[in-house]
Enzyme design. Structure first.
Site, short mmCIF file in Angstrom:
data_model
loop_
_atom_site.label_atom_id
_atom_site.label_comp_id
_atom_site.label_asym_id
_atom_site.label_seq_id
_atom_site.Cartn_x
_atom_site.Cartn_y
_atom_site.Cartn_z
CB CYS A 168 -0.94 0.02 1.19
SG CYS A 168 -2.09 -1.36 1.19
CG HIS A 177 -3.13 3.63 1.94
ND1 HIS A 177 -3.54 3.24 0.68
CD2 HIS A 177 -3.26 2.55 2.74
CE1 HIS A 177 -3.89 1.98 0.72
NE2 HIS A 177 -3.75 1.53 1.96
CG ASN A 227 -6.54 -0.71 0.95
OD1 ASN A 227 -5.80 -0.30 0.05
ND2 ASN A 227 -6.09 -1.13 2.11
O1 UT7 Z 1 -3.86 -0.90 3.49
C1 UT7 Z 1 -3.12 -1.67 4.38
C2 UT7 Z 1 -3.38 -1.31 5.74
N1 UT7 Z 1 -4.58 -1.92 6.24
C3 UT7 Z 1 -5.29 -1.28 7.14
O2 UT7 Z 1 -4.96 -0.17 7.45
C4 UT7 Z 1 -6.44 -1.99 7.84
C5 UT7 Z 1 -6.44 -1.59 9.30
N2 UT7 Z 1 -7.49 -2.20 10.07
C6 UT7 Z 1 -8.79 -1.86 9.93
O3 UT7 Z 1 -9.13 -1.04 9.10
C7 UT7 Z 1 -9.79 -2.46 10.88
O4 UT7 Z 1 -9.11 -3.18 11.88
C8 UT7 Z 1 -10.79 -3.41 10.18
C9 UT7 Z 1 -11.73 -2.61 9.31
C10 UT7 Z 1 -10.03 -4.42 9.33
C11 UT7 Z 1 -11.62 -4.15 11.22
O5 UT7 Z 1 -12.30 -3.23 12.07
P1 UT7 Z 1 -12.20 -3.39 13.64
O6 UT7 Z 1 -13.04 -2.34 14.24
O7 UT7 Z 1 -10.75 -3.40 14.02
O8 UT7 Z 1 -12.88 -4.80 13.88
P2 UT7 Z 1 -12.27 -6.14 14.55
O9 UT7 Z 1 -11.29 -6.77 13.62
O10 UT7 Z 1 -11.84 -5.82 15.95
O11 UT7 Z 1 -13.57 -7.04 14.60
C12 UT7 Z 1 -14.71 -6.67 15.41
C13 UT7 Z 1 -15.81 -7.66 15.12
C14 UT7 Z 1 -15.37 -9.12 15.24
O12 UT7 Z 1 -16.44 -9.84 15.85
P3 UT7 Z 1 -16.39 -10.26 17.42
O13 UT7 Z 1 -15.16 -11.10 17.51
O14 UT7 Z 1 -16.28 -8.95 18.14
O15 UT7 Z 1 -17.68 -10.98 17.60
C15 UT7 Z 1 -15.24 -9.55 13.81
O16 UT7 Z 1 -15.45 -10.93 13.64
O17 UT7 Z 1 -16.31 -7.50 13.80
C16 UT7 Z 1 -16.37 -8.77 13.16
N3 UT7 Z 1 -16.18 -8.59 11.72
C17 UT7 Z 1 -17.19 -8.38 10.87
N4 UT7 Z 1 -18.52 -8.28 11.06
C18 UT7 Z 1 -19.29 -8.06 9.99
C19 UT7 Z 1 -15.02 -8.59 11.01
N5 UT7 Z 1 -15.27 -8.38 9.72
C20 UT7 Z 1 -16.62 -8.24 9.60
C21 UT7 Z 1 -17.48 -8.00 8.51
N6 UT7 Z 1 -18.79 -7.91 8.75
N7 UT7 Z 1 -17.03 -7.84 7.26
#
Ligand code: UT7
Length: 312
Positions: A113, A239, A269
């Site tokens: 990225c 980004h 992204n």
């Molecule tokens: O370009 C390269 C760099 N990449 C990035 O910068 C990505 C950085 N990270 C992020 O943008 C965020 O961490 C994400 C968008 C990937 C995830 O958001 P988050 O607020 O950190 O969520 P999380 O991973 O802590 O997950 C929270 C909950 C989980 O459920 P439980 O365990 O709390 O029951 C996940 O299973 O959200 C769930 N979850 C989803 N739910 C519905 C994860 N993906 C999804 C989804 N739909 N697509």
């Protein structure tokens, strides 16, 4: 010795994949995706559409925009990590597609990225050395090659597309690619990387925490290096990984949200294409105007991160 931007172009595949489309194929909701990422849709390349196909269209549009042909370009640098072929480079294949006859050099930069900032860094160095008159920089990715539709935590985050910028050598150091900084920390490999079976392995929350500090750090570093403050900058193009990361970064920099270019809502992204696509979008839509100063921070797998300062 510096440069100036003389042309730009972009390409987005026809197919638009909305959050509602994802609701139909996996356990996710529009609400979750919008709240956690700010994304509403992304473009998906057709199955037989390649990184080179997209890069070549964007490059052709940039040449048309500049009123040039490929043989007016002295070097092509492509930021990509998703090429279907291991070799030759996407850059060389783009030369072939566009009918280049001058044997000018072309190569790819694999910076994930942060790839387009690494490519800008290369271009700046070549201009500073006085080695080339015109350099075309392309960011092109087919991220859908890596998507695992059984992994909802990454499948919804990425899109495909390509953007191209053409810079020309200039005696002014205050236009075009004014400054760049690139960094890497290989110790953080585990946080976000490709797998041998061509999937994405990402610890989202940890990556998020790094992104919200490292992008503003790179932005501050480059402003200090250039002897400017946020008040001198017209636009920030971060980004486009997540709207919350973008908003948090803006807050840390004390930069008003109205001056941040956001395309993550429509493109999601696109990794190494992200910033190039966003700049093309902003120029096409009259958001960014000629002469304005752009701060360009990015962050990605590696870890890699960096920033560029560009006057368009
Ligand atoms: O370009 C390269 C760099 N990449 C990035 O910068 C990505 C950085 N990270 C992020 O943008 C965020 O961490 C994400 C968008 C990937 C995830 O958001 P988050 O607020 O950190 O969520 P999380 O991973 O802590 O997950 C929270 C909950 C989980 O459920 P439980 O365990 O709390 O029951 C996940 O299973 O959200 C769930 N979850 C989803 N739910 C519905 C994860 N993906 C999804 C989804 N739909 N697509």
């Amino acid at each position: 010795m510096g440069s100036r931007l003389i042309g730009y172009g972009s390409y987005l595949p026809e197919k638009v994949m909305t959050n509602q489309d994802f609701e139909k194929i996996m356990d996710t909701t529009d609400e979750w995706i919008v709240q956690r990422t700010g994304m509403h849709q992304r473009h998906f390349a057709a199955e037989n559409e390649t990184v080179v196909d997209m890069a070549a269209v964007a490059a052709g549009r940039a040449l048309e925009n500049a009123g040039l042909t490929i043989d007016d370009i002295d070097m092509v640098v492509v930021a990509t990590t998703s090429s279907e072929l291991d070799f030759p480079s996407v850059g060389v294949q783009v030369l072939g597609r566009l009918g280049a006859t001058r044997n000018q050099p072309a190569f790819d930069v694999r910076g994930a990225c942060t790839g387009y900032i690494y490519a800008l860094h290369c271009a700046r160095a070549f201009f500073a050395a006085g080695m080339h008159q015109r350099i075309m920089l392309i960011g092109a990715e087919k991220m859908t090659r890596f998507l695992d539709f059984d992994d909802r935590s990454t499948a919804v985050l990425f899109g495909d597309g390509a953007g191209a910028l053409i810079f020309e050598h200039s005696s002014s150091g205050y236009s075009g690619i004014i400054d760049t900084v690139v960094m890497a920390d290989g110790r953080e490999f585990d946080m976000l990387h490709g797998t041998p079976d061509h999937k994405i392995s990402m610890n989202g929350p940890e990556t998020y925490k790094k992104a919200v500090t490292l992008m503003p750090d790179a932005a501050n570093y480059i402003m200090e290096h250039a002897g400017i403050t946020a008040s001198n900058v017209d636009w920030i193009i971060p980004h486009q990984a997540n709207l919350r990361i973008i908003q948090s970064g803006a807050q840390r920099l004390g930069f008003p949200l109205e001056k941040i270019v956001v395309t993550v809502d429509r493109h999601a992204n696109t990794s190494g294409a992200s910033g190039v696509l966003a700049l093309s979008y902003a120029l096409d839509n009259g958001i960014i105007k000629k002469g304005q100063l752009i701060l360009y921070p990015a962050f990605g797998s590696g870890l890699t991160w960096g920033a560029a300062l560009i006057r368009v």
